[in-house]
Write an enzyme that holds these catalytic residues in place. Sequence first.
Site, PDB file in Angstrom:
ATOM      1  N   LYS A  79       4.304 -14.667   0.700  1.00 62.34           N
ATOM      2  CA  LYS A  79       3.423 -13.490   0.770  1.00 62.34           C
ATOM      3  C   LYS A  79       2.937 -13.056  -0.618  1.00 62.34           C
ATOM      4  O   LYS A  79       1.967 -12.311  -0.724  1.00 62.34           O
ATOM      5  CB  LYS A  79       4.128 -12.323   1.462  1.00 62.34           C
ATOM      6  CG  LYS A  79       5.254 -11.669   0.691  1.00 62.34           C
ATOM      7  CD  LYS A  79       5.766 -10.437   1.439  1.00 62.34           C
ATOM      8  CE  LYS A  79       6.841  -9.719   0.647  1.00 62.34           C
ATOM      9  NZ  LYS A  79       7.294  -8.483   1.297  1.00 62.34           N
ATOM     10  N   ASP A  80       3.588 -13.524  -1.681  1.00 66.97           N
ATOM     11  CA  ASP A  80       3.156 -13.190  -3.042  1.00 66.97           C
ATOM     12  C   ASP A  80       2.002 -14.060  -3.531  1.00 66.97           C
ATOM     13  O   ASP A  80       1.366 -13.758  -4.536  1.00 66.97           O
ATOM     14  CB  ASP A  80       4.324 -13.334  -4.038  1.00 66.97           C
ATOM     15  CG  ASP A  80       5.394 -12.284  -3.856  1.00 66.97           C
ATOM     16  OD1 ASP A  80       5.085 -11.213  -3.284  1.00 66.97           O
ATOM     17  OD2 ASP A  80       6.552 -12.525  -4.267  1.00 66.97           O
ATOM     18  N   ARG A 128       2.789  -0.483   4.423  1.00 67.38           N
ATOM     19  CA  ARG A 128       3.952   0.242   4.940  1.00 67.38           C
ATOM     20  C   ARG A 128       3.684   1.748   4.987  1.00 67.38           C
ATOM     21  O   ARG A 128       4.062   2.430   5.941  1.00 67.38           O
ATOM     22  CB  ARG A 128       5.181  -0.073   4.089  1.00 67.38           C
ATOM     23  CG  ARG A 128       5.710  -1.491   4.312  1.00 67.38           C
ATOM     24  CD  ARG A 128       6.749  -1.893   3.293  1.00 67.38           C
ATOM     25  NE  ARG A 128       7.338  -3.195   3.616  1.00 67.38           N
ATOM     26  CZ  ARG A 128       7.930  -3.984   2.735  1.00 67.38           C
ATOM     27  NH1 ARG A 128       8.014  -3.611   1.467  1.00 67.38           N
ATOM     28  NH2 ARG A 128       8.444  -5.145   3.115  1.00 67.38           N
ATOM     29  N   ARG A 145       9.443   0.397  -7.605  1.00 69.59           N
ATOM     30  CA  ARG A 145       9.393  -0.989  -8.089  1.00 69.59           C
ATOM     31  C   ARG A 145      10.794  -1.402  -8.498  1.00 69.59           C
ATOM     32  O   ARG A 145      11.714  -0.602  -8.544  1.00 69.59           O
ATOM     33  CB  ARG A 145       8.436  -1.119  -9.283  1.00 69.59           C
ATOM     34  CG  ARG A 145       6.957  -1.006  -8.957  1.00 69.59           C
ATOM     35  CD  ARG A 145       6.386  -2.213  -8.231  1.00 69.59           C
ATOM     36  NE  ARG A 145       6.731  -3.470  -8.866  1.00 69.59           N
ATOM     37  CZ  ARG A 145       6.092  -4.004  -9.907  1.00 69.59           C
ATOM     38  NH1 ARG A 145       5.068  -3.362 -10.450  1.00 69.59           N
ATOM     39  NH2 ARG A 145       6.455  -5.164 -10.413  1.00 69.59           N
ATOM     40  N   ARG A 151      16.299  -0.976  -6.318  1.00 73.18           N
ATOM     41  CA  ARG A 151      15.756  -0.082  -5.291  1.00 73.18           C
ATOM     42  C   ARG A 151      16.872   0.592  -4.493  1.00 73.18           C
ATOM     43  O   ARG A 151      16.799   1.780  -4.186  1.00 73.18           O
ATOM     44  CB  ARG A 151      14.821  -0.858  -4.364  1.00 73.18           C
ATOM     45  CG  ARG A 151      13.589  -1.384  -5.082  1.00 73.18           C
ATOM     46  CD  ARG A 151      12.637  -2.100  -4.140  1.00 73.18           C
ATOM     47  NE  ARG A 151      11.596  -2.788  -4.896  1.00 73.18           N
ATOM     48  CZ  ARG A 151      10.393  -3.052  -4.426  1.00 73.18           C
ATOM     49  NH1 ARG A 151      10.054  -2.680  -3.212  1.00 73.18           N
ATOM     50  NH2 ARG A 151       9.506  -3.691  -5.166  1.00 73.18           N
ATOM     51  N   CYS A 234      -3.676  -6.786  -1.079  1.00 68.76           N
ATOM     52  CA  CYS A 234      -2.744  -5.670  -0.931  1.00 68.76           C
ATOM     53  C   CYS A 234      -3.450  -4.319  -0.891  1.00 68.76           C
ATOM     54  O   CYS A 234      -2.850  -3.303  -0.560  1.00 68.76           O
ATOM     55  CB  CYS A 234      -1.744  -5.682  -2.080  1.00 68.76           C
ATOM     56  SG  CYS A 234      -0.643  -7.111  -2.087  1.00 68.76           S
TER      57      CYS A 234
END
Length: 292
Positions: A79-80, A128, A145, A151, A234
């Site tokens: 996905k990156d 999200r 981040r 996180r 994104c």
Amino acid sequence: MSERVVVGTRGSKLALAQTAKVVEKLKERYDVKIKIIKSTGDIMKDRPLYEFKGSGAFVRTLEHALIRGEIDIAVHSYKDIPSKMLEGVTVSAVLERDSPCDAFIARDGSTLDEIKPNAVIGTSSLRRRAQLSLYRADLKFENIRGNVDTRLRKLREGLYDAIILAEAGLIRLGLSVEYQRLPIERFVPSANQGIIAVQTRRGEEDLVLFMNHKDTWLEAEVERAVMKELGIGCAIPAGIYAECKGKVRLIVQIIKDGKEFRVDEDLSRTDAVEEAKEIAKNLKSELGLGTD
């Protein structure tokens, strides 16, 4: 003596865990060396990911290393990887998909339905944020981040009431964390979430073709075809998910100006990519999306 291959990866625990899965398969055939490389996304941790505007914040440095011959293989979260890769580089294999779902992790163990009104959710993902806002309009959002451990620490320290992470990352790291798996039908994941991609230089695909998982490959191709046809990265909230079970089920969720647009259709396995492109083209026209 086995042929030596150099595998490039980012240095985070999650990146190394993903690379270990690829290296395990490579060692069946090759002498493997791992080379850790820092990416733009690792260095510029103060900016939310959507501000990189599809530039491949976690990918480009590794692609350049491939082109220069410093490494032979690069391992990424698929996905990156942006739709347009550097010339001379290609994705040559994918591993079997891990969970594509998002995980909702609350400091007090609450579910999304239970968490207090006006709770602060840590996420830098526009997708999200948009999905959660549709479900709970009272929620507040703050950028977050850092790697998974960072996180989770920020959550424990009380900077947020809850955070959202990809379930696949939690599984790959073997973390024992209480969380709620968000249902795919309502919270459609980003394209290629849960897929590990293996890049090589063009013409050297045979290095890794033996490990390619065919169903996951088709899922990835369908999702990327939709993403490319829509012309979004994104910066526009979009969930795109394909699942191969006999036919190929495609779910697309785009949230524009607070309104949800959805597609949920079965595609034929043989023509899934072309059918997905046509669906995306129609959806793009309906939404009036530009070609930028």
